[in-house]
Design an enzyme around this catalytic site. Structure first.
Site, PDB file in Angstrom:
ATOM      1  CE  LYS A  49      -4.172  -1.709   2.318  1.00 36.76           C
ATOM      2  NZ  LYS A  49      -5.130  -1.469   3.405  1.00 36.76           N
ATOM      3  CG  ASP A  86      -8.472   0.752   3.627  1.00 38.25           C
ATOM      4  OD1 ASP A  86      -9.299  -0.063   3.184  1.00 38.25           O
ATOM      5  OD2 ASP A  86      -7.243   0.534   3.650  1.00 38.25           O
TER       6      ASP A  86
END
Ligand code: NDP
Length: 280
Positions: free
Chosen positions: A68, A104
Site C-alpha cells: 500500500k 479504507d
C-alpha cells in the site's frame, strides 16, 4: 461483445482475499462483464508487475499488505487524502493515467454511519498508529470528529502520526501511550480498534482485550474493530458483554470495496450482493 473490465489485487500473500468474489458477484448481478484477478507479487517484483499491468491497460486494482505504501511512486497521481494517509489501496485508470486513492478511510466512515454511529462533534479514541489507524484518523476527522486521541504501545509511533496529520485534519488530534487508556476512554463516544492485536492468528488477542479498561467508556459508547478475522473479536465480545454497541470490520471491508467498484465501473454497487459474497 464488449471487453470485460479488467481488475485485480496485488498482495503477498493474496490467496485469502475475498475481493475477487465480492467484485465479480456484484458485476454479475448488474450484468457487467468484469474479471478480477489475484496477483501474488513479492515486494521486490511490485514495480515490474505494476509496469506490465499498466502497459496492458488494466482498468484498476487494489493493493493489500505489503504494497500500500510502495505503490505510491509508481503512479501518475495520488489523491490528497491518500497522500495524507500515506497509503493507496485502490488505483483507477483515467485515460492513460493511473490515479491512486484510499477507500479504507471513507469505507470505515460509511460502515459507522450505516450502524447509526453519530460522528459529527464526537470524541474518539483510535487504538494503534499503523496504516489502518492513519486511515481512520483522516476519515473520522473528515466526517466531523471534534477530537481524536491516538493510543499506541510505542508512543513515538502515535506522536509521529499526529504530527504528520496535524495539518491535514481539522480537529483536535493528540497521542498518548496505550497504557494510559483509562484516562482517555472516559470522554470517548467511539473507540476504534485499528491494531492487528485482535487477529485470530495472534495468541495475545485475549490478553490485549483484557488489558483495555472498557469500564471507563461512557454508557452508550460504540466500539468498532477493524479486524474481521474473526468477526467477533476478543474486544467486541468484551464490549458487548459490557452493553456497548459493537461494529465488526466486515462493514469497512464491504464499503471500501463498494466505493472502489463505483470508481471502476460507474455503477451503483449492489451492497447486499457484495455483503453476502464476503460472508460466503
Ligand atoms: P500495521 O502493521 O500498519 O499497524 C499495526 C498497528 O498495530 C501498529 O501500530 C502496531 O504496533 C499495533 N499492534 C500490533 N499488535 C499490537 C499489540 N499486541 N498491542 C498494541 N498494539 C499492537 O497494520 P494496519 O494498520 O495496516 O492494519 C491493522 C489491522 O487493521 C489489520 O490487522 C487489518 O486486519 C485491519 N484492517 C482492516 C480493514 C478492513 O477493511 N476492515 C482495512 C485495513 C486494515 P507496533 O508497530 O508497535 O507493532
Amino acid at each position: 461483445m464488449t471487453n470485460p473490465i479488467r481488475l485485480g489485487i496485488f498482495g503477498w500473500p493474496v490467496a485469502h482475499s475475498k475481493s475477487p468474489q465480492m467484485h465479480e458477484s456484484a458485476a454479475k448481478a448488474l450484468g457487467i462483464a468484469l474479471r478480477y484477478e489475484r496477483f501474488e507479487v513479492p515486494p521486490e517484483d511490485l514495480a515490474e508487475a505494476v509496469r506490465a499491468s499498466h502497459a496492458a491497460g488494466i482498468d484498476g486494482y487494489n493493493l493489500t499488505v505489503p504494497h500500500k505504501v510502495e505503490i505510491m511512486p509508481l503512479l501518475d497521481e495520488v489523491t490528497p487524502a491518500a497522500r495524507a494517509i500515506g497509503a493507496v489501496n485502490t488505483v483507477v485508470r483515467r485515460g492513460e493515467r493511473y490515479l491512486g486513492d484510499n477507500t479504507d478511510a471513507p469505507g470505515l466512515v460509511r460502515s459507522l454511519e450505516e450502524a447509526g454511529v453519530e460522528l459529527g462533534g464526537a470524541h474518539m479514541v483510535v487504538l494503534g498508529a499503523g496504516g489502518a489507524a492513519r486511515a481512520a484518523v483522516v476519515g473520522l476527522a473528515e466526517a466531523g470528529a471534534k477530537e481524536i486521541r491516538v493510543l499506541s504501545r510505542r508512543p513515538e509511533q502515535g506522536e509521529t502520526l499526529c504530527r504528520s496529520l496535524a495539518e491535514a485534519v481539522g480537529c483536535r488530534l493528540e497521542s498518548a501511550p496505550l497504557g494510559e487508556a483509562g484516562r482517555h476512554f472516559r470522554r470517548a463516544s467511539l473507540l476504534v480498534q485499528a491494531t492487528s492485536a485482535t487477529l485470530e492468528s495472534n495468541p495475545g488477542a485475549q490478553a490485549f482485550a483484557d488489558s483495555l479498561p472498557l469500564q471507563a467508556l461512557p454508557e452508550g459508547a460504540a466500539v468498532v474493530d477493524m479486524v474481521y478475522k474473526p468477526l467477533e473479536t476478543t474486544l467486541l465480545a468484551r464490549a458487548a458483554a459490557r452493553g456497548l454497541s459493537t461494529i465488526d470490520g466486515l462493514g469497512m471491508l464491504l464499503h471500501q470495496g463498494a466505493i472502489a467498484f463505483e470508481m471502476w465501473t460507474g455503477f451503483e454497487p449492489p451492497l447486499d450482493v457484495m455483503r453476502s459474497a464476503l460472508s460466503d
